[in-house]
Every structure is written in C-alpha cells, then in structure tokens.
Scaffold this motif. Structure first.
Motif, PDB file in Angstrom:
ATOM      1  N   UNK A 143       5.554  -9.508   1.247  1.00  0.00           N
ATOM      2  CA  UNK A 143       5.100  -8.904   2.498  1.00  0.00           C
ATOM      3  C   UNK A 143       4.577  -7.484   2.343  1.00  0.00           C
ATOM      4  N   UNK A 144       4.796  -6.883   1.176  1.00  0.00           N
ATOM      5  CA  UNK A 144       4.421  -5.477   0.970  1.00  0.00           C
ATOM      6  C   UNK A 144       2.921  -5.205   1.114  1.00  0.00           C
ATOM      7  N   UNK A 145       2.041  -6.083   0.632  1.00  0.00           N
ATOM      8  CA  UNK A 145       0.607  -5.742   0.644  1.00  0.00           C
ATOM      9  C   UNK A 145      -0.043  -5.733   2.025  1.00  0.00           C
ATOM     10  N   UNK A 146       0.563  -6.371   3.016  1.00  0.00           N
ATOM     11  CA  UNK A 146      -0.145  -6.644   4.267  1.00  0.00           C
ATOM     12  C   UNK A 146      -0.519  -5.400   5.064  1.00  0.00           C
ATOM     13  N   UNK A 147       0.304  -4.357   4.997  1.00  0.00           N
ATOM     14  CA  UNK A 147      -0.016  -3.155   5.785  1.00  0.00           C
ATOM     15  C   UNK A 147      -0.360  -1.966   4.892  1.00  0.00           C
ATOM     16  N   UNK A 148      -0.837  -2.262   3.665  1.00  0.00           N
ATOM     17  CA  UNK A 148      -1.203  -1.208   2.717  1.00  0.00           C
ATOM     18  C   UNK A 148      -2.709  -1.254   2.448  1.00  0.00           C
ATOM     19  N   UNK A 149      -3.337  -0.082   2.465  1.00  0.00           N
ATOM     20  CA  UNK A 149      -4.766  -0.009   2.125  1.00  0.00           C
ATOM     21  C   UNK A 149      -4.964  -0.547   0.715  1.00  0.00           C
ATOM     22  N   UNK A 150      -5.915  -1.480   0.561  1.00  0.00           N
ATOM     23  CA  UNK A 150      -6.165  -2.076  -0.743  1.00  0.00           C
ATOM     24  C   UNK A 150      -5.172  -3.138  -1.139  1.00  0.00           C
ATOM     25  N   UNK A 151      -4.217  -3.433  -0.263  1.00  0.00           N
ATOM     26  CA  UNK A 151      -3.231  -4.505  -0.453  1.00  0.00           C
ATOM     27  C   UNK A 151      -2.218  -4.241  -1.564  1.00  0.00           C
ATOM     28  N   UNK A 152      -1.970  -2.957  -1.877  1.00  0.00           N
ATOM     29  CA  UNK A 152      -0.904  -2.683  -2.843  1.00  0.00           C
ATOM     30  C   UNK A 152      -0.261  -1.337  -2.533  1.00  0.00           C
ATOM     31  N   UNK A 153       1.013  -1.208  -2.943  1.00  0.00           N
ATOM     32  CA  UNK A 153       1.751   0.040  -2.754  1.00  0.00           C
ATOM     33  C   UNK A 153       2.215   0.526  -4.114  1.00  0.00           C
ATOM     34  N   UNK A 154       1.582   1.592  -4.623  1.00  0.00           N
ATOM     35  CA  UNK A 154       1.924   2.116  -5.949  1.00  0.00           C
ATOM     36  C   UNK A 154       3.359   2.628  -6.001  1.00  0.00           C
ATOM     37  N   UNK A 155       3.902   3.020  -4.814  1.00  0.00           N
ATOM     38  CA  UNK A 155       5.265   3.552  -4.766  1.00  0.00           C
ATOM     39  C   UNK A 155       6.299   2.448  -4.555  1.00  0.00           C
ATOM     40  N   UNK A 156       5.829   1.194  -4.437  1.00  0.00           N
ATOM     41  CA  UNK A 156       6.727   0.064  -4.208  1.00  0.00           C
ATOM     42  C   UNK A 156       6.647  -0.927  -5.356  1.00  0.00           C
ATOM     43  N   UNK A 157       6.793  -2.220  -5.020  1.00  0.00           N
ATOM     44  CA  UNK A 157       6.709  -3.259  -6.042  1.00  0.00           C
ATOM     45  C   UNK A 157       5.317  -3.309  -6.671  1.00  0.00           C
ATOM     46  N   UNK A 158       4.318  -2.806  -5.925  1.00  0.00           N
ATOM     47  CA  UNK A 158       2.941  -2.775  -6.436  1.00  0.00           C
ATOM     48  C   UNK A 158       2.772  -1.885  -7.649  1.00  0.00           C
ATOM     49  N   UNK A 159       3.802  -1.100  -7.984  1.00  0.00           N
ATOM     50  CA  UNK A 159       3.737  -0.240  -9.178  1.00  0.00           C
ATOM     51  C   UNK A 159       3.459  -1.059 -10.429  1.00  0.00           C
ATOM     52  N   UNK A 160       3.923  -2.302 -10.440  1.00  0.00           N
ATOM     53  CA  UNK A 160       3.745  -3.145 -11.616  1.00  0.00           C
ATOM     54  C   UNK A 160       2.279  -3.586 -11.789  1.00  0.00           C
ATOM     55  N   UNK A 161       1.478  -3.392 -10.753  1.00  0.00           N
ATOM     56  CA  UNK A 161       0.061  -3.759 -10.816  1.00  0.00           C
ATOM     57  C   UNK A 161      -0.816  -2.588 -11.254  1.00  0.00           C
TER      58      UNK A 161
END
Length: 197
Positions: A143-161
């Motif tokens: 659910x993290x990507x849905x409200x993030x610009x670009x569909x990722x959160x560098x400070x969250x689980x998206x850090x792995x991307x």
C-alpha cells in the motif's frame, strides 16, 4: 519567537520540519488548486505551485514565516504524480525500473513581517534499481506506493528500490532541509536556537 507556518498537510514534511526546528511551527494547508494544463516545464511548474500555496496561506496570517513546497518525480521530462490506484502504481514502477530520474522540489519561504518572498528549487538525481514484476506486485501490496509521488517512498520500504542518490536525500522525501535552513538563515532565523528568533 517568530511564528513558522507550514503550508502543507503532508505528514512527511511535518516530520522533516520538526527535525529541523522542533515543534516551533503550526500547520495550515493551502487550498490552492493546481492547474491540470500548463505550458511551464516541470521545475517552473513546481516553483509556481509552491509560490501560490504560500501566497494562499498568507491571506490568513498577519505575521510569521510561511514555508511551502511542491515535490515531484520527473522521468523523461514528465511529472509523475501520486498513482492512487494499484494499476497506475504498477505502470509507474515499470517505467522507473533501472532508470535515472530526478526529484525536484519548488520551495517558497514567505516572511510576512519583512515582505520577503524567497523561491528556489532543489533537484536530486536518483538511480532506481531494476525492479522485477514480482517485486513490483509485492511492493504495491504493502500500500505504500499509492500516495507517493512516483509510486515509491525512499524513506520507507521503497528504499530497497533506490540504488543511489546524488544530492539532498531529504528533498526526495519532500523537503530539502539544507536549502530551507539556508533560506531561514537569510531571514534571520537560526535553526540551532531553542527559541526561534
């Protein structure tokens, strides 16, 4: 103490500003509506949005310093907003996979007491890892990507991307703290004081 007003409802910006100046601010989100169509390039557009947000909030205060920002992910010259739907998030992440992108913030600081308005932009280069379809699906399920610009959160689980970042990490999260701190200093506000003066 100078009154600091954050013209944003973003919980990420709230946490970043708190990191910089503690609890010495109030939140007053802007009601400015961003136009759908524009002739401006992404950087100019983000600057315009931040200026308009600050000026909109300024109508409600007689004194203080208003901080507003507008952050977006730019890929191939296109602004990628918040996907809101899993299908859109999937398309965005597929587009970003293995690419170098930019995260740009338009930042405006408006000092109502001295009638100074300072607007600047911050750009950070981000190299995205190659993302498999399985990773994309698993990430979207969080659910993290849905409200993030670009569909990722560098400070969250998206850090792995995120493989590498060149520039201000905090800009990627939504508020370029180094640039903001320098602007506040120019306005006579030290972030190191317990009581902002």
């Amino acid at each position: 103490m100078r009154r600091i007003i954050l013209a944003s409802a973003s919980p990420r910006r709230k946490e970043l500003l708190k990191q910089l100046i503690g609890d010495h601010f109030v939140i007053y989100p802007s009601s400015y509506e961003e136009p759908l169509q524009t002739e401006l390039n992404p950087e100019e557009l983000l600057m315009k949005h931040s200026v308009e947000k600050a000026r909109d909030v300024a109508k409600h205060f007689n004194s203080g310093i208003i901080i507003s920002a507008d952050t977006s992910v730019i890929c191939d010259g296109e602004i990628l907003g918040k996907p809101n739907l899993p299908e859109r998030a999937e398309k965005m992440l597929e587009k970003l996979s293995g690419r170098k992108i930019q995260v740009i913030t338009g930042l405006t600081v408006l000092d109502l007491d001295s009638a100074q308005e300072i607007s600047e932009s911050e750009s950070t280069n981000v190299w995205m890892a190659k993302i498999s379809k399985e990773q994309i699906s698993a990430y979207i399920r969080t659910g993290e990507p849905l409200d993030k610009a670009g569909a990722f959160a560098a400070q969250g689980k998206g850090a792995i991307l995120v493989e590498k970042i060149e520039g201000d990490f905090f800009n990627v999260v939504g508020l370029p703290l180094f640039r903001l701190g320098k602007i506040l200093e120019r306005l006579g506000v030290s972030v190191f004081e317990d009581e902002l003066s």
